[in-house]
Write a protein that holds these residues in place. Sequence first.
Motif, PDB file in Angstrom:
ATOM      1  N   SER A 129      33.144  33.649  18.714  1.00 47.08           N
ATOM      2  CA  SER A 129      32.248  32.696  19.601  1.00 47.08           C
ATOM      3  C   SER A 129      31.608  31.734  18.618  1.00 47.08           C
ATOM      4  O   SER A 129      31.069  30.824  19.043  1.00 47.08           O
ATOM      5  CB  SER A 129      31.182  33.347  20.357  1.00 47.08           C
ATOM      6  OG  SER A 129      30.274  34.009  19.668  1.00 47.08           O
ATOM      7  N   LYS A 178      30.081  30.514  30.524  1.00 46.18           N
ATOM      8  CA  LYS A 178      30.905  31.234  29.861  1.00 46.18           C
ATOM      9  C   LYS A 178      31.238  32.503  30.570  1.00 46.18           C
ATOM     10  O   LYS A 178      32.249  33.079  30.462  1.00 46.18           O
ATOM     11  CB  LYS A 178      30.251  31.557  28.651  1.00 46.18           C
ATOM     12  CG  LYS A 178      31.033  32.236  27.540  1.00 46.18           C
ATOM     13  CD  LYS A 178      30.301  32.469  26.181  1.00 46.18           C
ATOM     14  CE  LYS A 178      30.979  33.078  25.275  1.00 46.18           C
ATOM     15  NZ  LYS A 178      30.631  33.162  23.885  1.00 46.18           N
ATOM     16  N   ASP A 179      30.253  32.892  31.295  1.00 45.51           N
ATOM     17  CA  ASP A 179      30.309  34.167  32.170  1.00 45.51           C
ATOM     18  C   ASP A 179      31.740  34.039  33.171  1.00 45.51           C
ATOM     19  O   ASP A 179      32.652  34.727  33.409  1.00 45.51           O
ATOM     20  CB  ASP A 179      29.178  34.417  32.969  1.00 45.51           C
ATOM     21  CG  ASP A 179      28.972  35.725  33.735  1.00 45.51           C
ATOM     22  OD1 ASP A 179      29.170  36.610  32.639  1.00 45.51           O
ATOM     23  OD2 ASP A 179      29.009  35.903  34.984  1.00 45.51           O
ATOM     24  N   ALA A 182      35.015  33.496  31.301  1.00 46.23           N
ATOM     25  CA  ALA A 182      35.387  35.009  30.898  1.00 46.23           C
ATOM     26  C   ALA A 182      36.164  35.904  31.937  1.00 46.23           C
ATOM     27  O   ALA A 182      37.057  36.503  31.732  1.00 46.23           O
ATOM     28  CB  ALA A 182      34.298  35.857  30.035  1.00 46.23           C
ATOM     29  N   TYR A 209      33.774  38.687  24.865  1.00 43.81           N
ATOM     30  CA  TYR A 209      32.736  38.464  25.558  1.00 43.81           C
ATOM     31  C   TYR A 209      33.149  39.522  27.001  1.00 43.81           C
ATOM     32  O   TYR A 209      32.250  40.181  27.469  1.00 43.81           O
ATOM     33  CB  TYR A 209      32.409  37.031  26.060  1.00 43.81           C
ATOM     34  CG  TYR A 209      31.217  36.804  26.999  1.00 43.81           C
ATOM     35  CD1 TYR A 209      29.820  36.498  26.537  1.00 43.81           C
ATOM     36  CD2 TYR A 209      31.507  36.569  28.333  1.00 43.81           C
ATOM     37  CE1 TYR A 209      28.872  36.381  27.551  1.00 43.81           C
ATOM     38  CE2 TYR A 209      30.376  36.704  29.262  1.00 43.81           C
ATOM     39  CZ  TYR A 209      29.105  36.445  28.895  1.00 43.81           C
ATOM     40  OH  TYR A 209      27.901  36.151  29.565  1.00 43.81           O
TER      41      TYR A 209
END
Length: 500
Positions: free
Chosen positions: A26, A289-290, A293, A312
């Motif tokens: 990241s 990002k959640d 991913a 992640y």
Amino acid sequence: MAGALLLLLPFLFPSLFTPLSHAFPSLLSEWNAPKPRHSRLLKSALQHQSSDRQLADLWMPLPQQPLKRCARSDITSSVPAKSLGYIQVFLDGGLNQQRMGICDAVAVAKILNATLIIPYLEVNPVWQDSSTFMDIYDVDHFINVLKDDISIVRELPDEYFWSTREYYATAIRATRIKTAPVHASANWYLENVLPVMESYGIAAIAPFSHRVAFDNMPEEIQRLRCKVNFQALAFVPHIRSLGDALVSRLRNSPSSSEVDSTNYLQKVTDARDWQGTGKFVVLHLRFDKDMAAHSACDFGGGKAEKLALAKYRQVIWQGRVLNSQFTDEELRSRGRCPLTPEEIGLLLAALGFDNSTRLYLASHKVYGGEARISTLRSLFPLMEDKKSLASSEERAQIKGKASLLAAVDYYVSMHSDIFISASPGNMHNAVVGHRTYENKKTIRPNMSLLGQLFLNKSLTWPEFQDAVVVGHKNRQGQLRLRKPAQSIYTYPAPDCMCNA
């Protein structure tokens, strides 16, 4: 000079930093701005101008629907003469998942003839937000609207001071119910929770997310859930005040800073009178990002981004992402990939929105930052968000609070002329349901169609535009009746509505 050289080292000698990128993917994943993935379509979209007729049709409000919102006078409700005990619930998730949990908690209190303690909101593991119910919602309004339906107390009575979240986290407790199944029936609560409450005077249910069925519920309970969602849950005054200010600024002419910094406003004005004057679209991007991913899709950020998202995903979900067994092409063709800012921009352009469209971006944090949004901004230069519309002093009370930031976005979304979400999710479901209840225009992207269109690299702009327009003709807010097992909060008709 030494500092500048240090910053350039990863680009001058990339091989030296390969081990670092694998160890901390990241760290370097967002240094490289992703290039447009649909450059041919983007070039045409930037040159496209919508006709006056297209814009007029886009901004036209929805016609009257066969059902409308209502408060049924033929169903009377009353608080039981004696409460059988207290009910606690601990709600996880983000703002909108918790909102649905609050509605269900009121329903459970009614089913059990119990007194509801103001729900406890868990700290979100992703956003690390510790906002309480009272930080987000107007408690006095909540209690007053529901005073004829259930008893509500703000805090634990003194004799139950021990019944806290910390108490239940340290050991197995007889007063805690951990076994509530997803979409449990009213009878399940009467058989499993009521005895605990009667024995101890209190029962705590955790986890409590999607724990009440949508089907085979008494009409009184269904109506009560609607009442909570659409009437009782009002945001605190400072959220409403900030939301009103943002809506007012969106409906007025662009800010002076925009006029000073660019010349696009003059170009738009010269082309035609702005058809959307006083109107605006809210775009819920949902590209954090959640989400990226969890989808297991490829978003064009290269190997570094894939490594960062994989790492992640492993840390947050320990590999429990079912989509990861499919290829990116399979996921896209099935509509399982969230739309990127570039793709949602192309969808809006194909529907007829152009560079005169006032756009409000409702998102907590976009994965990839401004580099990822730049393509969308090139299509819609009149794009705003909380930061561009409000001063730092106005934002001080919500800064760093994901739930309060989401509450402002929710409020603005409910006051927009058109709402569109880039991907299905809790906010999409909550706002779509609320706007359906209010008969407001909402565009629902056809995810599987768009996934297939974006996979076709030979598609011309006219072909893309025609397919998009046809595929979204009946996806702009037309009333849809709830089907079995579907959420009453996403599909409020017919449970929450009456004949027009």
